[in-house]
Design a protein around this motif. Structure first.
Motif, PDB file in Angstrom:
ATOM      1  N   ALA A  67       0.827  -1.207   0.000  1.00  0.00           N
ATOM      2  CA  ALA A  67       0.000   0.000   0.000  1.00  0.00           C
ATOM      3  C   ALA A  67       0.860   1.255   0.000  1.00  0.00           C
ATOM      4  CB  ALA A  67      -0.929  -0.011   1.212  1.00  0.00           C
ATOM      5  N   MET A  68       2.031   1.175   0.618  1.00  0.00           N
ATOM      6  CA  MET A  68       2.929   2.329   0.661  1.00  0.00           C
ATOM      7  C   MET A  68       3.351   2.748  -0.741  1.00  0.00           C
ATOM      8  SD  MET A  68       6.595   2.685   2.640  1.00  0.00           S
ATOM      9  CE  MET A  68       5.912   1.920   4.118  1.00  0.00           C
ATOM     10  N   ILE A  69       3.584   1.759  -1.612  1.00  0.00           N
ATOM     11  CA  ILE A  69       3.961   2.060  -2.994  1.00  0.00           C
ATOM     12  C   ILE A  69       2.849   2.840  -3.692  1.00  0.00           C
ATOM     13  CG2 ILE A  69       4.632   1.069  -5.211  1.00  0.00           C
ATOM     14  CD1 ILE A  69       6.663   0.638  -2.933  1.00  0.00           C
ATOM     15  N   GLY A  70       1.625   2.371  -3.533  1.00  0.00           N
ATOM     16  CA  GLY A  70       0.500   3.057  -4.141  1.00  0.00           C
ATOM     17  C   GLY A  70       0.262   4.433  -3.552  1.00  0.00           C
ATOM     18  N   THR A  71       0.531   4.578  -2.250  1.00  0.00           N
ATOM     19  CA  THR A  71       0.357   5.872  -1.590  1.00  0.00           C
ATOM     20  C   THR A  71       1.337   6.903  -2.139  1.00  0.00           C
ATOM     21  OG1 THR A  71      -0.363   4.776   0.447  1.00  0.00           O
ATOM     22  CG2 THR A  71       0.364   7.062   0.633  1.00  0.00           C
ATOM     23  N   ILE A  72       2.594   6.504  -2.304  1.00  0.00           N
ATOM     24  CA  ILE A  72       3.610   7.407  -2.854  1.00  0.00           C
ATOM     25  C   ILE A  72       3.218   7.857  -4.252  1.00  0.00           C
ATOM     26  CG2 ILE A  72       6.015   7.554  -3.639  1.00  0.00           C
ATOM     27  CD1 ILE A  72       6.715   5.614  -1.328  1.00  0.00           C
ATOM     28  N   ASP A  73       2.710   6.909  -5.040  1.00  0.00           N
ATOM     29  CA  ASP A  73       2.259   7.236  -6.390  1.00  0.00           C
ATOM     30  C   ASP A  73       1.096   8.230  -6.340  1.00  0.00           C
ATOM     31  OD1 ASP A  73       2.275   6.773  -9.300  1.00  0.00           O
ATOM     32  OD2 ASP A  73       0.334   5.827  -8.950  1.00  0.00           O
ATOM     33  N   GLY A  74       0.187   8.033  -5.390  1.00  0.00           N
ATOM     34  CA  GLY A  74      -0.941   8.938  -5.233  1.00  0.00           C
ATOM     35  C   GLY A  74      -0.526  10.341  -4.833  1.00  0.00           C
ATOM     36  N   PHE A  75       0.474  10.436  -3.959  1.00  0.00           N
ATOM     37  CA  PHE A  75       0.984  11.746  -3.558  1.00  0.00           C
ATOM     38  C   PHE A  75       1.627  12.466  -4.749  1.00  0.00           C
ATOM     39  CE2 PHE A  75       0.834  10.553   1.027  1.00  0.00           C
ATOM     40  CZ  PHE A  75       0.221  11.719   1.489  1.00  0.00           C
ATOM     41  N   LYS A  76       2.330  11.722  -5.582  1.00  0.00           N
ATOM     42  CA  LYS A  76       2.942  12.324  -6.775  1.00  0.00           C
ATOM     43  C   LYS A  76       1.875  12.900  -7.706  1.00  0.00           C
ATOM     44  CE  LYS A  76       7.126   9.447  -6.925  1.00  0.00           C
ATOM     45  NZ  LYS A  76       7.850   8.398  -7.688  1.00  0.00           N
ATOM     46  N   LYS A  77       0.731  12.226  -7.773  1.00  0.00           N
ATOM     47  CA  LYS A  77      -0.363  12.683  -8.643  1.00  0.00           C
ATOM     48  C   LYS A  77      -1.270  13.689  -7.937  1.00  0.00           C
ATOM     49  CE  LYS A  77      -0.450   8.350 -11.269  1.00  0.00           C
ATOM     50  NZ  LYS A  77      -1.217   7.107 -11.580  1.00  0.00           N
TER      51      LYS A  77
END
Length: 267
Positions: free
Chosen positions: A52-62
């Motif tokens: 989930a951390m990987i997806g969260t980082i991606d979400g913050f970038k977007k």
């Protein structure tokens, strides 16, 4: 080993695509590797947390993560999670597995019902009943006591099930945010992943300190789940939301049936 890699990768893929697929980690570990639910819980939580951390980082970038809502939900979940861990320590494995199976069925049916409701003509009044509404000017929630307690309640319920069953909570968070707010799907998934990351991290620390352990097979499962999330973030734009929800509901129902069969008929 091949089965272990396949299961971990599949769970990571489901989590990255739906935000709630992490709940399939426990059934995968029980059915695929023969673990008890107590053995599966910390492995599932770690896999879910890092994935989930990987997806969260991606979400913050977007810039699509509603971090304030995420922090409120995660705080409530971490505070309540010890009660779930307490239940996991005192309840027999077969009882926990039965609870988990029933939960899978309920969530699956809820997703199916939500998809059926989407086929009905809109009345134009749905958004007026939402507890948390997005300000179209700022793109952020209009915070009110009603919205605050709604988000806190979602986090609290998530914490109980996370501590007791090691499910991460995305199956509760994503549908609940969708039901109580007018947030778009991409933001729902990314915000859900933030809450999952924080609650899972807090809960797994408490679980490990309570005597739960993670073996070598568990570590392999965790690493392959992370790889699954990486792939999911790349291919997510090519799938329709309705197809992802339908796939998740079918998988959840199949997992529930398999768990119940294994528990009561499989010997």
């Amino acid at each position: 080993m091949i089965l272990l890699i396949f299961l971990g990768f599949g769970v990571g893929l489901a989590l990255g695509l739906t935000g709630g697929g992490g709940m399939l980690a426990v059934p995968a570990l029980i059915l695929g590797l023969g673990m008890t639910i107590q053995e599966a819980m910390p492995v599932a939580l770690l896999a879910i947390c890092f994935s989930a951390m990987i997806g969260t980082i991606d979400g913050f970038k977007k810039r699509i993560v509603r971090y304030k809502a995420g922090i409120i939900m995660a705080t409530a979940g971490i505070v309540i999670a010890p009660f779930g861990i307490f239940l996991a320590n005192i309840l027999p494995s077969n009882i926990l597995t039965s609870i988990f199976s029933i939960l899978l069925v309920v969530i699956s049916l809820k997703v199916f019902w939500g998809l059926i409701k989407k086929t009905r003509p809109p009345t134009g009044h749905e958004s007026l009943t939402k507890n948390c509404l997005i300000n179209p000017t700022t793109g952020k929630f209009n915070w009110s006591p009603r919205c605050f307690f709604t988000m806190s309640g979602i986090g609290g319920f998530t914490g109980i099930f996370t501590g007791m069953l090691g499910v991460g909570g995305g199956f509760l968070i994503a549908p609940s945010i969708r039901y109580f707010s007018d947030l778009n799907t991409q933001s729902i998934v990314s915000t859900s992943l933030l809450v999952i990351t924080l609650i899972s991290a807090g809960t797994v620390v408490q679980a490990l300190s309570s005597g739960f352990t993670v073996e070598k097979d568990g570590l392999i499962f965790i690493l392959t789940a992370i790889l699954g999330v990486f792939l999911a973030r790349k291919i997510a734009p090519f799938f329709l939301d309705v197809h992802l929800q339908l796939s998740f509901a079918i998988l959840a129902m199949l997992a529930a049936i398999s768990l119940m069969y294994s528990q009561f008929l499989g010997g």
